[in-house]
Structure formats: structure tokens, C-alpha cells
Motif scaffolding. Structure first.
Motif, short mmCIF file in Angstrom:
data_model
loop_
_atom_site.label_atom_id
_atom_site.label_comp_id
_atom_site.label_asym_id
_atom_site.label_seq_id
_atom_site.Cartn_x
_atom_site.Cartn_y
_atom_site.Cartn_z
N VAL A 44 0.83 -1.21 0.00
CA VAL A 44 0.00 0.00 0.00
C VAL A 44 0.87 1.26 0.00
CG1 VAL A 44 -1.69 1.32 1.33
CG2 VAL A 44 -1.95 -1.15 1.10
N THR A 45 1.94 1.24 0.77
CA THR A 45 2.84 2.39 0.82
C THR A 45 3.47 2.66 -0.54
OG1 THR A 45 3.35 1.92 3.15
CG2 THR A 45 4.86 3.36 1.97
N ALA A 46 3.90 1.60 -1.22
CA ALA A 46 4.50 1.76 -2.55
C ALA A 46 3.47 2.28 -3.55
CB ALA A 46 5.06 0.42 -3.02
N LEU A 47 2.25 1.77 -3.47
CA LEU A 47 1.20 2.22 -4.38
C LEU A 47 0.89 3.70 -4.18
CD1 LEU A 47 -0.95 1.43 -6.51
CD2 LEU A 47 -2.50 0.97 -4.61
N LYS A 48 0.79 4.13 -2.93
CA LYS A 48 0.51 5.53 -2.64
C LYS A 48 1.66 6.42 -3.12
CE LYS A 48 -1.59 6.75 1.12
NZ LYS A 48 -1.96 6.96 2.54
N MET A 49 2.87 5.94 -3.02
CA MET A 49 4.01 6.72 -3.49
C MET A 49 3.93 6.91 -5.00
SD MET A 49 8.08 5.95 -2.92
CE MET A 49 7.85 6.07 -1.14
N LEU A 50 3.54 5.85 -5.72
CA LEU A 50 3.41 5.95 -7.18
C LEU A 50 2.25 6.86 -7.58
CD1 LEU A 50 3.99 2.21 -8.16
CD2 LEU A 50 5.57 4.11 -8.50
N ASN A 51 1.22 6.93 -6.72
CA ASN A 51 0.03 7.73 -7.02
C ASN A 51 0.09 9.13 -6.41
OD1 ASN A 51 -1.10 5.65 -8.46
ND2 ASN A 51 -2.41 4.94 -6.80
N GLY A 53 0.80 9.95 -3.26
CA GLY A 53 0.26 9.97 -1.91
C GLY A 53 -1.20 9.56 -1.82
N ARG A 54 -1.78 9.10 -2.92
CA ARG A 54 -3.21 8.73 -2.93
C ARG A 54 -3.38 7.23 -3.11
NH1 ARG A 54 -5.24 12.23 -7.80
NH2 ARG A 54 -3.26 11.39 -8.59
N LEU A 55 -4.44 6.70 -2.51
CA LEU A 55 -4.78 5.30 -2.72
C LEU A 55 -5.35 5.07 -4.11
CD1 LEU A 55 -6.52 4.21 0.62
CD2 LEU A 55 -4.48 3.17 -0.38
N ILE A 56 -6.08 6.07 -4.60
CA ILE A 56 -6.79 5.96 -5.88
C ILE A 56 -6.30 7.05 -6.82
CG2 ILE A 56 -9.05 6.01 -6.99
CD1 ILE A 56 -10.23 5.14 -4.28
N ALA A 57 -5.88 6.66 -8.00
CA ALA A 57 -5.38 7.64 -8.96
C ALA A 57 -6.49 8.25 -9.80
CB ALA A 57 -4.34 6.98 -9.88
N ALA A 58 -7.59 7.52 -9.98
CA ALA A 58 -8.68 7.98 -10.85
C ALA A 58 -9.37 9.21 -10.26
CB ALA A 58 -9.70 6.85 -11.04
N PRO A 59 -9.96 10.05 -11.13
CA PRO A 59 -10.66 11.26 -10.65
C PRO A 59 -11.82 10.96 -9.70
CG PRO A 59 -10.27 11.39 -13.01
CD PRO A 59 -9.90 10.00 -12.60
N VAL A 60 -12.30 9.72 -9.69
CA VAL A 60 -13.41 9.38 -8.81
C VAL A 60 -13.03 9.54 -7.34
CG1 VAL A 60 -12.87 6.92 -8.55
CG2 VAL A 60 -15.26 7.67 -8.49
N ALA A 61 -11.74 9.64 -7.05
CA ALA A 61 -11.30 9.82 -5.66
C ALA A 61 -11.89 11.10 -5.06
CB ALA A 61 -9.77 9.86 -5.60
N LYS A 62 -12.04 12.14 -5.87
CA LYS A 62 -12.62 13.39 -5.36
C LYS A 62 -14.08 13.19 -4.98
CE LYS A 62 -9.55 16.39 -8.05
NZ LYS A 62 -9.47 17.47 -9.08
N LYS A 63 -14.80 12.43 -5.80
CA LYS A 63 -16.20 12.14 -5.50
C LYS A 63 -16.33 11.33 -4.22
CE LYS A 63 -20.18 9.50 -7.21
NZ LYS A 63 -20.70 8.63 -8.30
#
Length: 219
Positions: A44-51, A53-63
Motif C-alpha cells: 500500500v505504501t508503494a502504491l501511494k508513493m506511485l500515485n 500519496g493517494r490510494l486511488i489515482a482515478a478522478p473518482v477519488a474526489k467524488k
């Protein structure tokens, strides 16, 4: 009877075995829990670093963030919560738990195969808004049409095959299922596993070739 008294009784009777030290039992359980969580936490830490600092890269994260800040509607009725599917992910201590915690007003599901479920401890309870669903294959999912706002498929390369035992292209079949259960305007996030290592030295290049051959063998 306390552990100390039981130990004294055993010594007095000359028993060969003595009860486990409660402190040691607790320490062992904590160590096992940390071992189980360490790989998932790193992932999870590596994924957030690639994104960024976010868990979700898609714009739906704002929603999702906006919905998580909203309470019930004006008449007190609960709002229709967003739904997220963690497809093929680890059901405990991993991305789905973090997602359910970060977006408490969403419903998060993890769909795993039966073989995957055997590799994880399903007795561990996670966030209240997280559910685990076990399926025979990820190409046939027990969900309604147009149900999910986001499908995260990060580990399909470890599960699916381009040519299964019955000749089915599992990637095509799984993608068709994702499109069926995804809401109009929803998002599908997935990772592509590439065996090529950029700017690799001799050892890295050799590992890259070996890894690529292994991927091809798996289909």
C-alpha cells in the motif's frame, strides 16, 4: 487459578510441561500479526508513493472524498453510498481496508478466488464497511449490472491467464464482467506488469529476461 499458581502446582507434582507464559503468548501473537501485515503495508505504501500519496489515482477519488464528508439527506434518510470493488486483492490488512477507512461512507468489496482465500486469515475482522466475497473465478462475479463506481484490479497478472485450461481468454472474460458491473461513468484501475527493467545493469537485465520467460510460461 492464575498462571503463576498453575506453574507452581505443576512443579510440585513434577510435571514435565508447564503452562505457556501469558506475556510470551501475547508477544507471539503480536509478532505474527506484524508479519502478516508487513507485506501488505509495504504494498500500500508503494502504491501511494506511485500515485502521489493517494490510494486511488482515478478522478473518482474526489467524488468519494466528497461523499465521505456528507451525512444523511435533509429528511434523515441515508444517502446512496458509492461502491468500490477490490478485484483479486488481498482481503485482510491490504488496500481495501485502507480504502474503507479513508472513505467511510463507501461500501468496499474484495472479490477473491477460493484459492486466494486459503492463503489469508479470513477470521480477522476489518472495517465495518468492507465485505469479502469469494468466487470460483474472477470471470464470473456475483454482482448486479451497473453497481460499482470504481473497480481496482491491481493483481490480475498473478491470477488470470490469456489461455486457460478450457481455452478461454480470462483477461477478456474478466474485462467483460468489469464493464458489466461498472456504473456508467465509473472507473477501472488496473496495473500492467512489465518484465522490462529500465536502465538495468547486467544482473538486472538477466533477471528481466528470466522474469519475462516466467510470465510467458504462466500464460
Amino acid at each position: 487459578m492464575s498462571a503463576k499458581k498453575r506453574m507452581s502446582s505443576n512443579v510440585a507434582r513434577g510435571d514435565e510441561t508447564t503452562p505457556e507464559d501469558p506475556a510470551k503468548i501475547k508477544a507471539d501473537k503480536e509478532r505474527e500479526a506484524k508479519e502478516q501485515m508487513s507485506a501488505a503495508t509495504w504494498n500500500v505504501t508503494a502504491l501511494k508513493m506511485l500515485n502521489g500519496g493517494r490510494l486511488i489515482a482515478a478522478p473518482v477519488a474526489k467524488k468519494l472524498a466528497r461523499l465521505s464528508r456528507m451525512g444523511p439527506s435533509a429528511n434523515g434518510a441515508p444517502r446512496d453510498r458509492a461502491r468500490i470493488l477490490d478485484l483479486g486483492g488481498q482481503a485482510t490488512c491490504d488496500w481495501a481496508w485502507h480504502c474503507a477507512t479513508e472513505y467511510p461512507n463507501t461500501k468496499v468489496y474484495t472479490a477473491t478466488t477460493r484459492s486466494q482465500r486459503q492463503l489469508s486469515n479470513s477470521n480477522i475482522h476489518g472495517p465495518a464497511n468492507h465485505r469479502q466475497v469469494t468466487v470460483n473465478k474472477l470471470t464470473s462475479l456475483p454482482f448486479k449490472d451497473d453497481q460499482f463506481d470504481l473497480i481496482s484490479a491491481r493483481n490480475l497478472a498473478h491470477i488470470l491467464k490469456s489461455c486457460s485450461e478450457n481455452g478461454e481468454d480470462e483477461y477478456d472474460a474478466c474485462l467483460a464482467e468489469c464493464m458489466r458491473i461498472l456504473k456508467p461513468g465509473g472507473y477501472l484501475e488496473f496495473n500492467l506488469l512489465d518484465s522490462d527493467i529500465m536502465n538495468a545493469g547486467p544482473l538486472g537485465q538477466a533477471k528481466s529476461v528470466e522474469f519475462g520467460f516466467s510470465l510467458k510460461t504462466r500464460g
